[in-house]
Scaffold this motif. Structure first.
Motif, PDB file in Angstrom:
ATOM      1  N   PRO A  94       2.234   5.582 -13.647  1.00 35.88           N
ATOM      2  CA  PRO A  94       2.526   6.539 -13.072  1.00 35.88           C
ATOM      3  C   PRO A  94       1.438   7.544 -12.019  1.00 35.88           C
ATOM      4  N   ALA A  95       0.377   6.820 -12.975  1.00 41.94           N
ATOM      5  CA  ALA A  95      -1.314   7.551 -11.480  1.00 41.94           C
ATOM      6  C   ALA A  95      -1.529   7.540 -11.207  1.00 41.94           C
ATOM      7  N   ASN A  96      -0.693   5.423 -11.045  1.00 41.08           N
ATOM      8  CA  ASN A  96      -1.508   4.709  -9.790  1.00 41.08           C
ATOM      9  C   ASN A  96      -0.540   3.703  -9.344  1.00 41.08           C
ATOM     10  N   LEU A  97       0.098   4.537  -8.626  1.00 41.86           N
ATOM     11  CA  LEU A  97       1.425   3.669  -8.295  1.00 41.86           C
ATOM     12  C   LEU A  97       0.845   2.905  -6.735  1.00 41.86           C
ATOM     13  N   PRO A  98       1.982   1.563  -6.271  1.00 41.94           N
ATOM     14  CA  PRO A  98       1.557   0.821  -5.310  1.00 41.94           C
ATOM     15  C   PRO A  98       1.885   1.711  -4.140  1.00 41.94           C
ATOM     16  N   GLN A  99       1.362   2.329  -2.895  1.00 35.95           N
ATOM     17  CA  GLN A  99       2.346   3.470  -2.192  1.00 35.95           C
ATOM     18  C   GLN A  99       2.839   2.165  -0.590  1.00 35.95           C
ATOM     19  N   SER A 100       2.637   0.522  -0.685  1.00 33.34           N
ATOM     20  CA  SER A 100       3.410   0.315   0.492  1.00 33.34           C
ATOM     21  C   SER A 100       3.609  -1.221  -0.254  1.00 33.34           C
ATOM     22  N   LEU A 101       4.216  -2.102   1.060  1.00 32.18           N
ATOM     23  CA  LEU A 101       4.512  -3.243   0.767  1.00 32.18           C
ATOM     24  C   LEU A 101       3.630  -3.549   2.017  1.00 32.18           C
ATOM     25  N   VAL A 102       2.638  -4.283   2.336  1.00 33.22           N
ATOM     26  CA  VAL A 102       2.336  -4.979   4.174  1.00 33.22           C
ATOM     27  C   VAL A 102       3.308  -6.441   3.419  1.00 33.22           C
ATOM     28  N   ILE A 103       3.124  -7.177   4.870  1.00 35.69           N
ATOM     29  CA  ILE A 103       3.896  -8.214   5.660  1.00 35.69           C
ATOM     30  C   ILE A 103       2.958  -8.977   5.758  1.00 35.69           C
ATOM     31  N   HIS A 104       2.772 -10.227   6.136  1.00 36.13           N
ATOM     32  CA  HIS A 104       1.417 -10.670   6.545  1.00 36.13           C
ATOM     33  C   HIS A 104       2.293 -11.463   7.756  1.00 36.13           C
ATOM     34  N   ALA A 105       1.725 -12.670   8.714  1.00 38.99           N
ATOM     35  CA  ALA A 105       2.298 -13.629   9.411  1.00 38.99           C
ATOM     36  C   ALA A 105       2.576 -15.197   8.813  1.00 38.99           C
ATOM     37  N   ALA A 106       1.329 -15.062   7.336  1.00 45.29           N
ATOM     38  CA  ALA A 106       1.839 -16.014   6.766  1.00 45.29           C
ATOM     39  C   ALA A 106       1.523 -15.777   5.468  1.00 45.29           C
ATOM     40  N   PRO A 107       1.642 -16.371   4.218  1.00 48.69           N
ATOM     41  CA  PRO A 107       1.289 -16.581   2.582  1.00 48.69           C
ATOM     42  C   PRO A 107       0.462 -15.996   3.102  1.00 48.69           C
ATOM     43  N   GLY A 108      -0.125 -15.936   1.895  1.00 52.13           N
ATOM     44  CA  GLY A 108      -2.102 -15.604   2.199  1.00 52.13           C
ATOM     45  C   GLY A 108      -2.459 -13.914   2.468  1.00 52.13           C
ATOM     46  N   ASP A 109      -3.490 -13.205   2.282  1.00 54.24           N
ATOM     47  CA  ASP A 109      -3.780 -12.181   2.460  1.00 54.24           C
ATOM     48  C   ASP A 109      -4.680 -12.494   4.010  1.00 54.24           C
ATOM     49  N   SER A 110      -5.383 -13.195   4.473  1.00 52.95           N
ATOM     50  CA  SER A 110      -5.817 -13.869   5.579  1.00 52.95           C
ATOM     51  C   SER A 110      -5.092 -13.380   7.179  1.00 52.95           C
ATOM     52  N   ALA A 111      -3.729 -14.140   7.146  1.00 54.05           N
ATOM     53  CA  ALA A 111      -3.245 -13.488   8.319  1.00 54.05           C
ATOM     54  C   ALA A 111      -3.120 -12.580   8.570  1.00 54.05           C
ATOM     55  N   PRO A 112      -2.672 -11.963   9.792  1.00 50.50           N
ATOM     56  CA  PRO A 112      -2.442 -10.854  10.516  1.00 50.50           C
ATOM     57  C   PRO A 112      -1.635  -9.720   9.715  1.00 50.50           C
ATOM     58  N   ARG A 113      -1.476  -9.150   9.148  1.00 46.13           N
ATOM     59  CA  ARG A 113      -1.276  -7.884   9.271  1.00 46.13           C
ATOM     60  C   ARG A 113       0.306  -7.607  10.282  1.00 46.13           C
ATOM     61  N   ILE A 114       1.620  -8.378   9.571  1.00 44.50           N
ATOM     62  CA  ILE A 114       2.534  -7.704  11.244  1.00 44.50           C
ATOM     63  C   ILE A 114       3.407  -6.242  10.532  1.00 44.50           C
ATOM     64  N   ALA A 115       3.735  -5.957   9.659  1.00 38.00           N
ATOM     65  CA  ALA A 115       4.669  -5.131   8.930  1.00 38.00           C
ATOM     66  C   ALA A 115       4.193  -4.369   8.183  1.00 38.00           C
ATOM     67  N   CYS A 116       4.716  -3.100   7.637  1.00 38.93           N
ATOM     68  CA  CYS A 116       4.726  -2.204   7.433  1.00 38.93           C
ATOM     69  C   CYS A 116       5.939  -1.087   6.053  1.00 38.93           C
ATOM     70  N   LEU A 117       5.947  -1.281   5.090  1.00 40.83           N
ATOM     71  CA  LEU A 117       7.224  -0.703   4.644  1.00 40.83           C
ATOM     72  C   LEU A 117       6.875   0.334   2.976  1.00 40.83           C
ATOM     73  N   THR A 118       6.655   1.524   3.414  1.00 44.72           N
ATOM     74  CA  THR A 118       6.512   2.565   2.735  1.00 44.72           C
ATOM     75  C   THR A 118       6.558   2.508   1.017  1.00 44.72           C
ATOM     76  N   LEU A 119       6.446   3.021  -0.014  1.00 46.14           N
ATOM     77  CA  LEU A 119       6.988   3.030  -0.840  1.00 46.14           C
ATOM     78  C   LEU A 119       7.413   4.251  -1.598  1.00 46.14           C
ATOM     79  N   HIS A 120       8.255   4.848  -2.440  1.00 48.98           N
ATOM     80  CA  HIS A 120       7.778   6.195  -3.030  1.00 48.98           C
ATOM     81  C   HIS A 120       8.675   5.935  -4.609  1.00 48.98           C
ATOM     82  N   ARG A 121       7.877   6.788  -5.022  1.00 49.72           N
ATOM     83  CA  ARG A 121       8.422   7.066  -6.767  1.00 49.72           C
ATOM     84  C   ARG A 121       9.844   6.829  -6.920  1.00 49.72           C
ATOM     85  N   ARG A 122      10.459   6.274  -7.696  1.00 49.21           N
ATOM     86  CA  ARG A 122      11.301   6.174  -8.083  1.00 49.21           C
ATOM     87  C   ARG A 122      11.956   7.424  -9.003  1.00 49.21           C
TER      88      ARG A 122
END
Length: 175
Positions: free
Chosen positions: A147-175
């Motif tokens: 609870p003290a260290n939660l993810p704060q976003s989802l990043v969507i990339h142009a292709a699988p993996g993390d080397s492809a450009p970031r093309i979208a981002c969704l902010t997350l909130h604690r439930r």
């Protein structure tokens, strides 16, 4: 779970609610008798990448149309974390990369910061859309969100993996 309904008949929020409910119910009753109850911990986020939703930011309109939307839930119950992503309105029959990040989305794609990590573990949700631009991914990890260290976003990339450009981002909130 793959939707067989025509595009738009099953709303994204309804589908995510069904997935989240199913995940919550499938983990109920997993506590050890006599052990203290562990409260569920989670994050969620959703929105349409239309330019009007501050929680859903598109950085590349060629790959993230204004009709695109996404919804994510991540919930820990006991020592298990289930994370589910549902997208619709994305390009048809295309692979995308997606994973959780440590900071909220911002105007700059790098604002979401580094990958969210639990120890050395990361949450990856790469997906492929179907002929209607709908895609989904679900992962399960054998650890609980802190609870003290939660993810704060989802990043969507142009292709699988993390080397492809970031093309979208969704902010997350604690439930």
């Amino acid at each position: 779970m793959r939707s067989r309904l025509p595009y738009g008949m099953l709303s994204l929020s309804m589908l995510v609610a069904l997935v989240a409910t199913g995940c919550s119910q499938s983990t109920a009753g997993t506590a050890t008798p006599g052990a203290p109850a562990v409260a569920p911990v989670g994050v969620a986020g959703g929105g349409q990448f239309n330019g009007n939703d501050k929680a859903a930011i598109a950085y590349d309109r060629a790959l993230v149309p204004k009709s695109a939307q996404a919804s994510l839930t991540a919930e820990s119950v006991g020592n298990a974390t289930v994370t589910s992503l549902v997208v619709e309105g994305f390009l048809r029959n295309r692979a995308y990369g997606a994973h959780l990040h440590a900071k909220p989305c911002g105007a700059n794609p790098q604002a979401a910061g580094p990958h969210f990590k639990n120890g050395h573990d990361e949450v990856w949700l790469d997906f492929r859309t179907d002929g209607n631009g709908i895609g989904h991914a679900t992962t399960r990890h054998d650890w609980q969100l802190d609870p003290a260290n939660l993810p704060q976003s989802l990043v969507i990339h142009a292709a699988p993996g993390d080397s492809a450009p970031r093309i979208a981002c969704l902010t997350l909130h604690r439930r």
